[in-house]
Design an enzyme around this catalytic site. Sequence first.
Site, short mmCIF file in Angstrom:
data_model
loop_
_atom_site.label_atom_id
_atom_site.label_comp_id
_atom_site.label_asym_id
_atom_site.label_seq_id
_atom_site.Cartn_x
_atom_site.Cartn_y
_atom_site.Cartn_z
N HIS A 1 33.88 44.25 50.06
CA HIS A 1 34.04 43.97 48.54
C HIS A 1 33.78 45.20 47.92
CE1 HIS A 1 34.49 41.76 45.07
NE2 HIS A 1 33.82 40.80 45.51
C1 LIG Z 1 50.10 40.87 55.26
C2 LIG Z 1 49.11 41.75 54.67
C3 LIG Z 1 47.92 41.30 54.09
C4 LIG Z 1 47.01 42.34 53.44
C5 LIG Z 1 45.95 41.70 52.79
C6 LIG Z 1 45.30 42.52 51.61
C7 LIG Z 1 44.44 42.16 50.82
C8 LIG Z 1 43.90 40.66 50.79
C9 LIG Z 1 44.35 40.22 49.64
C10 LIG Z 1 43.92 39.37 48.76
C11 LIG Z 1 42.60 39.06 48.71
C12 LIG Z 1 41.97 38.06 47.96
C13 LIG Z 1 40.57 38.06 48.45
C14 LIG Z 1 39.70 36.99 47.36
C15 LIG Z 1 38.47 37.83 47.66
C16 LIG Z 1 37.38 37.08 46.62
C17 LIG Z 1 36.51 38.00 46.08
C18 LIG Z 1 36.36 37.83 44.77
O1 LIG Z 1 36.33 36.67 44.21
S1 LIG Z 1 36.38 39.06 43.75
C19 LIG Z 1 36.32 38.26 42.10
C20 LIG Z 1 37.72 37.93 41.60
N1 LIG Z 1 37.70 37.18 40.81
C21 LIG Z 1 38.24 37.59 39.45
O2 LIG Z 1 38.47 38.68 39.07
C22 LIG Z 1 38.21 36.61 38.38
C23 LIG Z 1 39.78 36.82 37.76
N2 LIG Z 1 39.92 35.84 36.72
C24 LIG Z 1 39.60 35.68 35.52
O3 LIG Z 1 38.94 36.79 35.00
C25 LIG Z 1 39.99 34.34 34.81
O4 LIG Z 1 40.93 34.83 33.79
C26 LIG Z 1 38.93 33.66 34.30
C27 LIG Z 1 37.90 34.48 33.32
C28 LIG Z 1 37.88 33.19 35.50
C29 LIG Z 1 39.12 32.61 33.50
O5 LIG Z 1 39.82 32.91 32.25
P1 LIG Z 1 40.20 31.99 31.19
O6 LIG Z 1 39.28 30.93 30.60
O7 LIG Z 1 40.88 32.89 30.25
O8 LIG Z 1 41.41 31.11 32.05
P2 LIG Z 1 42.59 29.84 31.78
O9 LIG Z 1 42.01 29.05 32.55
O10 LIG Z 1 42.52 29.93 30.14
O11 LIG Z 1 43.52 30.70 32.17
C30 LIG Z 1 44.42 31.87 31.25
C31 LIG Z 1 45.75 31.55 31.72
O12 LIG Z 1 46.14 31.97 33.15
C32 LIG Z 1 46.31 30.77 33.85
N3 LIG Z 1 45.55 30.85 35.21
C33 LIG Z 1 44.40 30.81 35.26
N4 LIG Z 1 43.93 30.60 36.58
C34 LIG Z 1 44.86 30.70 37.15
C35 LIG Z 1 45.13 30.84 38.50
N5 LIG Z 1 44.57 30.85 39.59
N6 LIG Z 1 46.51 30.88 38.95
C36 LIG Z 1 47.66 30.99 38.18
N7 LIG Z 1 47.21 30.99 36.76
C37 LIG Z 1 46.24 30.98 36.24
C38 LIG Z 1 46.25 29.79 33.05
O13 LIG Z 1 47.08 28.45 33.15
C39 LIG Z 1 46.52 30.38 31.67
O14 LIG Z 1 47.95 30.42 31.35
P3 LIG Z 1 48.62 29.79 30.18
O15 LIG Z 1 47.95 30.59 29.10
O16 LIG Z 1 49.92 30.12 30.55
O17 LIG Z 1 48.19 28.31 29.97
C1 LIG Z 2 29.53 43.62 40.34
C2 LIG Z 2 28.21 43.42 40.45
C3 LIG Z 2 27.86 43.89 41.63
C4 LIG Z 2 26.67 42.83 42.02
C5 LIG Z 2 26.24 43.37 43.32
C6 LIG Z 2 25.58 42.45 44.46
C7 LIG Z 2 25.01 41.09 44.11
C8 LIG Z 2 25.27 40.14 45.13
C9 LIG Z 2 25.67 38.82 44.56
C10 LIG Z 2 26.54 38.05 45.43
C11 LIG Z 2 26.83 36.73 44.52
C12 LIG Z 2 28.18 36.88 43.89
C13 LIG Z 2 29.47 36.69 44.77
C14 LIG Z 2 30.71 37.34 44.12
C15 LIG Z 2 31.76 37.34 44.74
C16 LIG Z 2 32.92 37.52 43.99
O1 LIG Z 2 33.08 38.76 43.54
#
Ligand SMILES: CCCCC/C=C\C/C=C\CCCCCCCC(=O)SCCNC(=O)CCNC(=O)[C@H](O)C(C)(C)COP(=O)(O)OP(=O)(O)OC[C@H]1O[C@@H](n2cnc3c(N)ncnc32)[C@H](O)[C@@H]1OP(=O)(O)O
Ligand SMILES: CCCCCCCCCCCCCCCCO
Length: 479
Positions: A141
């Site tokens: 991560h």
């Molecule tokens: C073959 C090669 C392989 C190589 C592979 C390489 C790499 C790997 C690839 C991928 C890795 C994925 C790994 C996952 C790891 C997980 C680790 C984590 O979780 S890290 C944390 C990640 N999370 C984030 O960064 C959060 C991001 N999200 C937000 O910030 C959101 O916006 C929110 C704050 C959670 C919500 O915001 P908001 O309330 O504003 O949302 P709304 O619901 O109002 O949505 C706004 C708008 O967007 C549309 N929407 C919302 N969600 C989605 C979705 N999931 N998909 C599509 N659209 C979405 C929603 O419909 C609204 O649209 P509209 O205004 O048109 O209605």
């Molecule tokens: C971005 C701040 C870093 C926090 C560092 C470590 C705390 C571990 C918390 C684990 C729980 C949260 C998991 C979130 C995974 C997706 O991003």
Amino acid sequence: MGRINILDASWLAVESEETSMHVGNLQILSLPPNASKTYLRDEIQRLKTAFDVVKPWNQKLAYPSFLGKLLAPTWVEDKDIDLDYHVRHSALPKPGGERELGILVSRLHSNHVDFKRPLWEFHIIEGLENNRYAIYTKMHHSLIDGISGVRLLQRILSTDPNEREMLAPWSVGPKKKPKGVATGHTPTIQDVFYHAIDAIKEQANNTPQLVSALSRLVLSGIKGRDELAAPFVGPQSVLNMRVKAQRRIATQQYSLDRLKKLAKDADASLNDIVLYLSGSALRRFLLERDCLPQQALTAGIPVNIRPADDDGTGTAISFMISSLATNVADPIKRLETIKESTHIAKEHLQSLPRNTLNQYTMLMMSPYILQLLTGLGGRMRPAFNVTISNVPGPKETLYYNGAKLEAMYPISLIAHGGALNITCLSYGESLNFGYTGCRDTLPSMQNLAVYSGEALEELDALISKKAKTGKAKTRKAKK
Ligand SMILES: CCCCC/C=C\C/C=C\CCCCCCCC(=O)SCCNC(=O)CCNC(=O)[C@H](O)C(C)(C)COP(=O)(O)OP(=O)(O)OC[C@H]1O[C@@H](n2cnc3c(N)ncnc32)[C@H](O)[C@@H]1OP(=O)(O)O
Ligand SMILES: CCCCCCCCCCCCCCCCO
């Protein structure tokens, strides 16, 4: 890459034997038409002999000096990367269904990455029924988050089903930066000091806003003064004990259009629906085990703070905290409570200037990080009860060398005090949920996926009924 940023360094700091801090992505692809019997073996051979390995795939950790080790490691390029180690080939036992795949990936996700090498593994899994295969990619991560992962994936894959001779994922560089933008450099010991000084200076400049935002969080936690869900106020629950090293994963897929329509009809955001489904499933799951806390569970929700044009790596997330209203029996009232809670949490986060978000996140999370570093994680009140992350993914259908990407699921991480992570990732027409849990705490975790499906049916029916009743009342009033 050089200096490691403070958020990325945190993931490394809290890595432990029981809590590996890598994330993953499980992709299901169909074999290209007319694929030969040796297609996958040939493909792996090709991938293992790729000439160029670029960031983030070639980055490994280095501790430049004793002092550097105290502060933070740095990233250096591994010029002699052993692709034969990183790229793996596995096969599923018959019948090669989703169940066998889930068991294998749960086991693969339970193993740590090797910290002496670049922090990733790439597994091609053959033997998936109906002419399909799977790719499970694991990366630490500190190198990637959901948004940078999706951007990377979009550069690697193609929207063209006829494209061939595609580069290996680790040979695909970032988009060209405009001239004048600084790129990574070999880190020096001075970098470590500059990093610390920059952080202190920035913090001093933004202190008033930070103090005000943090005071509101703290006061709402202590006095229950407003409806802002604060960290460390969720109840203790079975999900918030210490975790063990083995993981269990489960998956669930929904139509994105269906969820968006439901959100619109319920005057909620898509994210509210994600929280509702997860909270409702948890409520039922814990009720059945007779361990539903009286107080509502809270969700820690990662929020993307990466600029729209950034295709860099590492972490750029903050957190907001919302009630899951698991103490509310009525489904419509439960949804309304969640809506209100996320509305307040978003407004709170938006009140902070963008350049303070990293510091705010660190200050908010540091008590939890300290718990984890001192071995107190899972022995005190949890920062939040469960992590629920919603990642917008690619909208177009994607291909790799003619193989169609049929589905993909996020697989995430857990820590002491938080045995469950629910992450959803959209792809094309679908929203794909990945549940990552502690194997020992959640022996029947697949039920959560099943219950969230049933919660969706129930809410759909209630909202349609409400809409029909509303229309009937309007017609009556018009007459
Ligand atoms: C073959 C090669 C392989 C190589 C592979 C390489 C790499 C790997 C690839 C991928 C890795 C994925 C790994 C996952 C790891 C997980 C680790 C984590 O979780 S890290 C944390 C990640 N999370 C984030 O960064 C959060 C991001 N999200 C937000 O910030 C959101 O916006 C929110 C704050 C959670 C919500 O915001 P908001 O309330 O504003 O949302 P709304 O619901 O109002 O949505 C706004 C708008 O967007 C549309 N929407 C919302 N969600 C989605 C979705 N999931 N998909 C599509 N659209 C979405 C929603 O419909 C609204 O649209 P509209 O205004 O048109 O209605
Ligand atoms: C971005 C701040 C870093 C926090 C560092 C470590 C705390 C571990 C918390 C684990 C729980 C949260 C998991 C979130 C995974 C997706 O991003």
